[in-house]
Design an enzyme around this catalytic site. Structure first.
Site, PDB file in Angstrom:
ATOM      1  N   ASP A  45     -16.792  33.172   4.916  1.00  0.00           N
ATOM      2  CA  ASP A  45     -18.200  33.278   4.486  1.00  0.00           C
ATOM      3  C   ASP A  45     -19.126  34.007   5.468  1.00  0.00           C
ATOM      4  O   ASP A  45     -20.259  33.550   5.701  1.00  0.00           O
ATOM      5  CB  ASP A  45     -18.751  31.875   4.218  1.00  0.00           C
ATOM      6  CG  ASP A  45     -18.068  31.175   3.072  1.00  0.00           C
ATOM      7  OD1 ASP A  45     -17.034  31.673   2.601  1.00  0.00           O
ATOM      8  OD2 ASP A  45     -18.548  30.112   2.633  1.00  0.00           O
ATOM      9  N   LYS A 103     -15.511  31.670  -3.953  1.00  0.00           N
ATOM     10  CA  LYS A 103     -15.441  30.219  -4.181  1.00  0.00           C
ATOM     11  C   LYS A 103     -16.800  29.672  -4.594  1.00  0.00           C
ATOM     12  O   LYS A 103     -17.827  30.335  -4.397  1.00  0.00           O
ATOM     13  CB  LYS A 103     -14.934  29.518  -2.924  1.00  0.00           C
ATOM     14  CG  LYS A 103     -15.893  29.690  -1.762  1.00  0.00           C
ATOM     15  CD  LYS A 103     -15.399  28.913  -0.564  1.00  0.00           C
ATOM     16  CE  LYS A 103     -16.305  29.135   0.619  1.00  0.00           C
ATOM     17  NZ  LYS A 103     -17.695  28.709   0.391  1.00  0.00           N
ATOM     18  N   CYS A 105     -18.197  25.162   5.684  1.00  0.00           N
ATOM     19  CA  CYS A 105     -17.080  25.858   5.054  1.00  0.00           C
ATOM     20  C   CYS A 105     -15.901  26.081   5.992  1.00  0.00           C
ATOM     21  O   CYS A 105     -14.758  26.066   5.546  1.00  0.00           O
ATOM     22  CB  CYS A 105     -17.566  27.145   4.406  1.00  0.00           C
ATOM     23  SG  CYS A 105     -18.542  26.751   2.927  1.00  0.00           S
TER      24      CYS A 105
HETATM   25  C1  VGL Z   1     -21.910  26.961   3.312  1.00  0.00           C
HETATM   26  C2  VGL Z   1     -23.719  25.580   3.005  1.00  0.00           C
HETATM   27  C3  VGL Z   1     -23.763  25.918   1.667  1.00  0.00           C
HETATM   28  C4  VGL Z   1     -20.912  27.566   4.255  1.00  0.00           C
HETATM   29  C5  VGL Z   1     -21.946  27.307   1.986  1.00  0.00           C
HETATM   30  O1  VGL Z   1     -20.382  28.669   3.967  1.00  0.00           O
HETATM   31  O2  VGL Z   1     -20.635  26.943   5.308  1.00  0.00           O
HETATM   32  N1  VGL Z   1     -22.796  26.096   3.814  1.00  0.00           N
HETATM   33  N2  VGL Z   1     -22.881  26.783   1.171  1.00  0.00           N
END
Ligand code: VGL
Ligand code: ZN
Length: 198
Positions: free
Chosen positions: A19, A105, A144
């Site tokens: 991410d 995802k 994540c």
């Molecule tokens: C994430 C909060 C909300 C991440 C994703 O990638 O860690 N954190 N969505």
């Protein structure tokens, strides 16, 4: 100073970049403090893995505009990483190779997924590529990255957490450190560039 043991990537290893998207960098919709600092470090890891013809995976948070994790729907987060928008794009300067496996995802409106393995074909694709050990870095340590590492271990992969290529959201101070401890306790090894590049 103790010398770090070598963790040189070998056949059976893969790199998972979690991410590293614009919305998670300073200035983004859900900025991770100093999240931008992982980009040059991950680029070095990317060079090492691609230079050895080892698989590279990039996961991305890829939400519909009305995702359940957004505050307007009672979730904990501001809207972020809406599929196809500039904020969902991989960070500028992240040098993903053309052959990188992209895993989207949390794409369904009513379900969140912090792990790159949750409701995706990532485990199958790694196994098909002969992967037994994954090196994991990216954002965010306490969400994540943590959940991706947990699931990787649960799926039977060995995990090397790239300690110099992760940053935490820290909704509660100390969340990042606690997450690293939890990953280590669950069986993840940790390494830094000096050991991986050795
Ligand atoms: C994430 C909060 C909300 C991440 C994703 O990638 O860690 N954190 N969505
Ligand atoms: Zn999200």
């Amino acid at each position: 100073m103790s010398q770090s043991p070598s963790m040189e990537p070998r056949p059976g290893d893969a790199l998972i970049v979690v991410d590293v998207q614009r919305d998670f960098l300073p200035g983004g919709a859900l900025a991770v403090p100093r999240g931008d600092e992982v980009v040059p470090v991950l680029n070095r890891y990317l060079e090492i893995f691609t230079g050895r013809d080892l698989p590279v995976v990039a996961t991305r948070d890829w939400h519909p505009a009305d995702h359940c994790s957004f505050r307007e729907r009672g979730g904990p987060w501001p809207p972020h990483c809406i599929a196809g928008t500039p904020g969902a794009a991989f960070a500028d300067g992240l040098a993903l190779p053309a052959q990188a496996i992209i895993v989207s995802k949390a794409t369904a409106p009513d379900k969140d997924a912090y792990s790159g393995f949750q409701d995706t074909d990532l485990a199958r694709r790694l196994r098909e590529a002969g992967v037994r050990r994954v090196f994991v870095g990216g954002l965010a340590t306490d969400y994540c990255v943590l959940n991706t590492v947990r699931d990787a271990l649960a799926e039977g992969f060995e995990v090397v957490l790239l300690e110099d290529a992760i940053r935490a959201v820290e909704v509660h101070p100390g969340d990042g450190e606690r997450a690293v401890k939890e990953m280590q306790d669950a069986g993840a090894d940790t390494a830094r560039l000096d050991a991986v590049a050795a």
